[in-house]
Each structure stands twice: as C-alpha cells, then as structure tokens.
Design a protein around this motif. Sequence first.
Motif, mmCIF file in Angstrom:
data_model
loop_
_atom_site.group_PDB
_atom_site.id
_atom_site.type_symbol
_atom_site.label_atom_id
_atom_site.label_comp_id
_atom_site.label_asym_id
_atom_site.label_seq_id
_atom_site.Cartn_x
_atom_site.Cartn_y
_atom_site.Cartn_z
ATOM 1 N N MET A 1 0.823 -1.209 0.000
ATOM 2 C CA MET A 1 0.000 0.000 0.000
ATOM 3 C C MET A 1 0.859 1.261 0.000
ATOM 4 O O MET A 1 0.567 2.224 -0.695
ATOM 5 C CB MET A 1 -0.897 0.012 1.243
ATOM 6 C CG MET A 1 -2.310 -0.386 0.935
ATOM 7 S SD MET A 1 -3.244 -0.611 2.431
ATOM 8 C CE MET A 1 -3.699 1.008 2.755
ATOM 9 N N ARG A 2 1.905 1.208 0.815
ATOM 10 C CA ARG A 2 2.820 2.349 0.897
ATOM 11 C C ARG A 2 3.433 2.631 -0.477
ATOM 12 O O ARG A 2 3.443 3.760 -0.956
ATOM 13 C CB ARG A 2 3.913 2.028 1.924
ATOM 14 C CG ARG A 2 4.606 3.229 2.509
ATOM 15 C CD ARG A 2 5.614 2.789 3.570
ATOM 16 N NE ARG A 2 4.993 2.124 4.725
ATOM 17 C CZ ARG A 2 4.443 2.774 5.747
ATOM 18 N NH1 ARG A 2 4.434 4.078 5.768
ATOM 19 N NH2 ARG A 2 3.908 2.099 6.747
ATOM 20 N N ARG A 3 3.906 1.562 -1.132
ATOM 21 C CA ARG A 3 4.479 1.730 -2.480
ATOM 22 C C ARG A 3 3.403 2.150 -3.485
ATOM 23 O O ARG A 3 3.638 2.965 -4.358
ATOM 24 C CB ARG A 3 5.137 0.414 -2.941
ATOM 25 C CG ARG A 3 6.484 0.152 -2.294
ATOM 26 C CD ARG A 3 7.171 -1.056 -2.939
ATOM 27 N NE ARG A 3 6.381 -2.287 -2.843
ATOM 28 C CZ ARG A 3 6.355 -3.071 -1.756
ATOM 29 N NH1 ARG A 3 7.070 -2.771 -0.698
ATOM 30 N NH2 ARG A 3 5.610 -4.168 -1.732
ATOM 31 N N GLY A 4 2.211 1.563 -3.319
ATOM 32 C CA GLY A 4 1.103 1.897 -4.208
ATOM 33 C C GLY A 4 0.766 3.388 -4.172
ATOM 34 O O GLY A 4 0.453 3.989 -5.197
ATOM 35 N N LEU A 5 0.842 3.949 -2.968
ATOM 36 C CA LEU A 5 0.587 5.388 -2.818
ATOM 37 C C LEU A 5 1.648 6.203 -3.558
ATOM 38 O O LEU A 5 1.332 7.147 -4.274
ATOM 39 C CB LEU A 5 0.614 5.767 -1.335
ATOM 40 C CG LEU A 5 -0.720 5.986 -0.632
ATOM 41 C CD1 LEU A 5 -0.498 6.203 0.860
ATOM 42 C CD2 LEU A 5 -1.464 7.175 -1.227
ATOM 43 N N GLU A 6 2.918 5.782 -3.379
ATOM 44 C CA GLU A 6 4.025 6.486 -4.053
ATOM 45 C C GLU A 6 3.921 6.356 -5.567
ATOM 46 O O GLU A 6 4.239 7.271 -6.311
ATOM 47 C CB GLU A 6 5.375 5.904 -3.605
ATOM 48 C CG GLU A 6 5.795 6.337 -2.216
ATOM 49 C CD GLU A 6 6.875 5.414 -1.631
ATOM 50 O OE1 GLU A 6 7.440 4.574 -2.380
ATOM 51 O OE2 GLU A 6 7.133 5.538 -0.412
ATOM 52 N N ARG A 7 3.473 5.196 -6.016
ATOM 53 C CA ARG A 7 3.426 4.923 -7.462
ATOM 54 C C ARG A 7 2.134 5.344 -8.138
ATOM 55 O O ARG A 7 1.939 5.094 -9.328
ATOM 56 C CB ARG A 7 3.637 3.417 -7.693
ATOM 57 C CG ARG A 7 5.031 2.957 -7.291
ATOM 58 C CD ARG A 7 5.139 1.455 -7.435
ATOM 59 N NE ARG A 7 6.423 0.988 -6.934
ATOM 60 C CZ ARG A 7 6.720 -0.285 -6.693
ATOM 61 N NH1 ARG A 7 5.806 -1.224 -6.922
ATOM 62 N NH2 ARG A 7 7.901 -0.620 -6.241
ATOM 63 N N GLY A 8 1.241 5.920 -7.369
ATOM 64 C CA GLY A 8 -0.010 6.405 -7.960
ATOM 65 C C GLY A 8 -0.963 5.296 -8.375
ATOM 66 O O GLY A 8 -1.642 5.399 -9.396
ATOM 67 N N GLU A 9 -1.028 4.223 -7.573
ATOM 68 C CA GLU A 9 -1.921 3.111 -7.929
ATOM 69 C C GLU A 9 -3.358 3.299 -7.434
ATOM 70 O O GLU A 9 -4.237 2.515 -7.769
ATOM 71 C CB GLU A 9 -1.362 1.790 -7.365
ATOM 72 C CG GLU A 9 -0.065 1.368 -8.041
ATOM 73 C CD GLU A 9 0.625 0.199 -7.355
ATOM 74 O OE1 GLU A 9 1.762 -0.121 -7.752
ATOM 75 O OE2 GLU A 9 0.042 -0.386 -6.419
#
Length: 263
Positions: A12-20
């Motif tokens: 989720m943390r990466r998803g937020l950074e990656r605009g998912e």
Amino acid sequence: TAISRLDMEGAMRRGLERGEFKLHYQPKIELATQRIVGAEALVRWQHPQIGLIHPIEFISLAEESGLILPLGEWVLAEVCRQQVEWKAQGMGLVKTAINMSSRQFRQEDLAERVAAVFAQTCADPALVTLELTESMVMHDVNSTLVALRTLKQLGLTISLDDFGTGYSSLSYLRRFPIDELKIDKSFINDIHENSDDAAIASAIIAMALSLGLSVVAEGVERKEQSDLLLSMGCNQVQGYYFGRPMDAAAFAARLREQQVRMK
Ligand code: C2E
Ligand code: CA
Ligand code: CA
C-alpha cells in the motif's frame, strides 16, 4: 488471500508512491428533479498484479497502520485536482463528497491541512462535502464541535454518513453544524416490502427535515424504493438504480449528457 499483513502494508505504501490509487464517482440524484446534483468519491486500488481492489479490503488496515492519513489526504487532493480540471474543460461542477476516517478527523492540524490542499489546488471548498460517521462525531463532542466549526468556516459541507447504525444523541445532532444526513443502506434495502423499515426511514427523514438538514438515502437499487422515498420527502438518493460508482471519465460523460439535455 495469502498476502500477509506486513506485505499488504508495504504494498500500500508503495502503491501510494506509485499512484496506484484512483477514485470512482457515484452520482447523487435530487429526487424532485431526478438530476445529478452531486457525487461521492470512493477510493479504489488498481494493483498492477491483483487488479482492482475495493476499500473493504484495505481501509481498516490503512486505519490501523496510519496509512489512512496520507491516503485520505491524497483523496481530498485528487478530488480538488479533478474539479479544477473539469472546470477548465468548461464542465458545470457538482459537489463531491469524500469519506473521512476517524483517525483523519482526530488530527490536531486537520483544518490547516485541509486548507493547505485547497490553497495548493485552487479548488472551491463550497464544492466539497466531508462525510463523517456518528461514532466519529459522538466520540469527543467538544473537540468535534471545534473541528466542525473550523471546517465549516473554510466553506465545506458536513454530512453524517451511515446514519442509524451508530449511536447519536439527538441534542448534539442539533448543536453540531451538520448540513446533511445520509440514511444507511441497511434501512433502505427492504423499505418497499417491510413496513417497519419504511417507518424508520420516514421518521429519520421527518426528523432531518425538521432540523433543517438535507437528507440522502443510500443503497437505492429499485424504482419502488425511490418512489417511496420521494413520497416521504427525502431530498436525494444514491444507489445502483441511478448509477454505480464509475471512473472519472464515465462520470464526466454522464454529467455532460445531463447538461446538454438541460440546455
Ligand atoms: P460508504 O461510505 O457507506 O459508501 C457507500 C458504499 O456502498 C460504496 O462501497 C458503494 O459502492 C456502495 N453502494 C452504493 N450504492 C449501492 C447500492 O445501491 N447497493 C449496494 N449494495 N451498495 C451500494 P465501496 O466503494 O466499496 O466503499 C465501501 C466503504 O469504504 C465506504 O462505505 C466507506 O466507508 C469506505 N471508503 C470508500 N472510500 C473511502 C475513502 O476515500 N476514505 C475512507 N476513509 N473510506 C472510504
Ligand atoms: Ca460515504
Ligand atoms: Ca454510507
């Protein structure tokens, strides 16, 4: 699924950074005119491997982990950005509601953060509604009163979501600067065939109207439900009968179609 909690948090943390993450918009319909007068923004996670993930799968973990704070701020900023873009395209805008989590609402600097998003995006606070639940506002009534007053001063609209499922003190309902009440869909489901549910919905509508609040019924899936709610004086409805949550492009197309028809 087999994804562990920690994996999910990291993803989720990466998803937020990656605009998912993205928003779907569900129309809110004014019963008297049968027109779209608003929308509710509902968050979705477009995971590159798993596909589209609905909030029921990730909101509670986001709350527990604190990720709801950056996610919630992203939701507000995205609604603002979208409205500014639509305005630039000449689209007539409607009020958009966002769901606020209790953790977000309890932030000391909530009003400053919200104000900063509007300043950065140049969006109009008069076009944004914050949806809060009963348990959130009844939790600490004094700090709620201060928070609500500050948010109202910024020009935002306040809505009480899932009404009827929690505990509300009616005296606070009157004292809080609330604009709108949303009847939970559990009361609407059987409204056309269960006289007890119809009596409850009718009583909530009468109470809301006498307190000067606008009242919205959610989870309207059938014409009979909508007709009944109209006869009870309900102002607005939301539900699959009028439109499922849809992506921004589909929502804009619906709104444009309506605006063309109205000319
Ligand atoms: P909610 O705020 O009560 O949102 C309404 C939910 O009911 C949405 O589910 C919507 O798709 C669904 N719905 C709408 N019309 C109908 C209908 O006619 N029948 C039925 N059975 N369902 C209908 P969704 O999008 O899965 O969202 C679920 C919950 O997740 C929301 O409930 C809200 O509590 C939370 N949520 C969604 N987006 C956000 C967000 O951006 N931030 C936070 N904190 N919570 C969110
Ligand atoms: Ca809601
Ligand atoms: Ca709701």
